[in-house]
Scaffold this active site. Structure first.
Site, PDB file in Angstrom:
ATOM      1  N   GLN A 100      -9.244  16.592   9.032  1.00  9.18           N
ATOM      2  CA  GLN A 100      -9.760  16.069   7.767  1.00  9.18           C
ATOM      3  C   GLN A 100     -11.215  15.631   7.893  1.00  9.18           C
ATOM      4  OE1 GLN A 100      -9.083  12.161   6.115  1.00  9.18           O
ATOM      5  NE2 GLN A 100      -8.070  13.058   4.345  1.00  9.18           N
ATOM      6  N   TYR A 181     -14.569   7.389  -1.037  1.00 11.54           N
ATOM      7  CA  TYR A 181     -15.601   7.817  -0.089  1.00 11.54           C
ATOM      8  C   TYR A 181     -16.631   8.724  -0.780  1.00 11.54           C
ATOM      9  CZ  TYR A 181     -12.291   5.591   2.979  1.00 11.54           C
ATOM     10  OH  TYR A 181     -11.459   4.658   3.542  1.00 11.54           O
TER      11      TYR A 181
HETATM   12  C1  8OZ Z   1      -7.031   3.043   6.018  1.00  8.90           C
HETATM   13  C2  8OZ Z   1      -7.985   2.398   6.784  1.00  8.90           C
HETATM   14  C3  8OZ Z   1      -9.210   3.005   6.980  1.00  8.90           C
HETATM   15  C4  8OZ Z   1      -9.477   4.233   6.398  1.00  8.90           C
HETATM   16  C5  8OZ Z   1      -8.417   6.498   3.638  1.00  8.90           C
HETATM   17  C6  8OZ Z   1      -9.405   7.141   5.719  1.00  8.90           C
HETATM   18  O1  8OZ Z   1      -8.067   5.583   2.897  1.00  8.90           O
HETATM   19  C7  8OZ Z   1      -8.813   6.190   5.025  1.00  8.90           C
HETATM   20  C8  8OZ Z   1      -8.521   4.867   5.616  1.00  8.90           C
HETATM   21  C9  8OZ Z   1      -7.297   4.266   5.436  1.00  8.90           C
HETATM   22  O2  8OZ Z   1      -8.467   7.653   3.247  1.00  8.90           O
END
Ligand code: 8OZ
Length: 370
Positions: A100, A181
């Site tokens: 990913q 993100y």
């Molecule tokens: C939990 C803690 C840190 C990152 C996501 C990559 O929420 C994460 C993530 C989940 O997609």
């Protein structure tokens, strides 16, 4: 023994999956400070290779993309070599694994960036909340808005990561376009205030995520690329003023691309499902392809929706943390082990690779009782 559809093989493009049970991408924060996976990553993923598909933990495409200490990357040769050991382990155990791609955008922190620079984002809008740095939690800062002429460089970082993921022997890749993100920040108007061709209208806000996906598809071929979305998740302090038309337009575009799958987090990530007024049925109807469902699924719900033809693949997250042999346990109706939240993030092998599989005797006993 269950005769459930969950345990039937599935052809995901060129990848034949042994079953429809997918191990969700799970951030565990145990890589080296340089983002290199360790031997324990090899053990952890190999232990879970009976999943039809593993999607590995979110993996940074660049230093700029990093948002959490001790998360792995796929931008250095050392990282590629380490991931190669993971994919070899999973393949030797008969499994399939996708990587990913992650760029966190504005929720990074100068402490995680090269030379302490500001995180980048579509616009200089400060998210509420805190970043997980090597020194603990620190408040988010106001990010720097990416210049229009810098965007091709960010796309090139994805392409570099895509080429590296190929060298590392993954079976395919997933573009993380969810959970607040970078790509999600371009999609949703709470973070995207741009006035160039990448902001404003829905069409403009889709532009950057689609450019990234198209660039990754060029490296991998569409049938080995999945995309993950979370239409209503508020993670990263992100929201959109009108998510239904936005995500319908996005999914209609993704549908044209004949991707490996669309991975949808239904409801709040890790929280309640289907309680947010968003119409996932309409979204599903717009997508002509493989639909991977995620968020709080158990075996019964997954099976029900598979049987109804509403979904094709089901993700399980936390159950895979504490049950490396989750597929076998569900198949014979064995009880599932509880997870320990305290060891989700950071630390060592404890709470990572020391959850046992059922013994041969236990398996025989539960299979007989079923
Ligand atoms: C939990 C803690 C840190 C990152 C996501 C990559 O929420 C994460 C993530 C989940 O997609």
């Amino acid at each position: 023994m269950s005769s459930s559809k969950l345990f039937e093989p599935f052809d995901l493009g060129p990848n034949r999956l042994a079953n429809r049970v997918v191990m969700a991408p799970l951030t565990r924060s145990r890589a080296t400070p340089d983002g290199v996976p360790r031997q324990m990553h090899v053990d952890y993923y190999t232990q879970r290779a009976s999943a039809g598909l593993i999607i590995n933990e979110a993996t940074n495409i660049s230093v700029e993309g990093r948002g959490y200490a001790f998360t792995p990357g796929i931008y250095t040769d050392e990282q590629v070599e380490a991931w190669k050991k993971v994919t070899d382990g999973v393949h030797a155990a008969g499994g399939k694994i996708f990587l990913q791609f992650w760029h966190v955008g504005r929720i990074s922190h100068p402490d995680l960036q090269e030379n302490g620079q500001l995180p980048v984002a579509p616009s200089a809008v400060t998210p509420k909340g805190q970043a997980f740095t090597e020194e603990g939690m620190k408040d988010h800062v106001t990010p720097r808005a990416l210049e229009t002429d810098e965007l091709p460089r960010v796309v090139a970082d994805y392409v570099h990561a895509a080429e590296n993921a190929k060298k590392a022997g993954f079976d395919g890749v997933e573009v993380h376009s969810a959970n607040g993100y970078l790509l999600d920040q371009f999609l949703r108007d709470g973070a995207n205030k741009r006035t160039d061709a990448y902001g404003g209208s829905v069409e403009n806000r889709l532009r950057f995520p689609l450019e990234v996906i198209d660039a990754v598809v060029k490296v991998w071929g569409s049938d080995r690329v999945g995309v993950r979305i979370s239409p209503v998740t508020s993670a990263g302090d992100l929201a959109d003023s009108d998510p239904q038309p936005l995500f319908e337009a996005y999914v209609a575009e993704l549908s044209k691309r004949k991707l490996a799958y669309l991975h949808v987090i239904e409801g709040q990530t890790g929280g309640p499902r289907d309680k947010d007024g968003f119409d996932y049925k309409r979204l599903r109807a717009l997508y002509d392809g493989v639909y991977m469902a995620n968020n709080g699924y158990d075996e019964a719900l997954g099976e029900k929706r598979l049987e109804a033809g509403e979904i094709d693949l089901v993700c399980f997250g936390k159950p895979f943390i504490s049950n490396p042999d989750l597929v076998e346990r569900m198949e014979i109706g064995a009880p599932l082990a509880e997870w320990d939240q305290k060891t989700f993030y950071g630390g060592d092998e404890h709470g990572y690779t020391d959850y046992p599989k059922l013994s041969v005797e236990e398996r025989a006993r539960y299979a007989k009782a079923a």
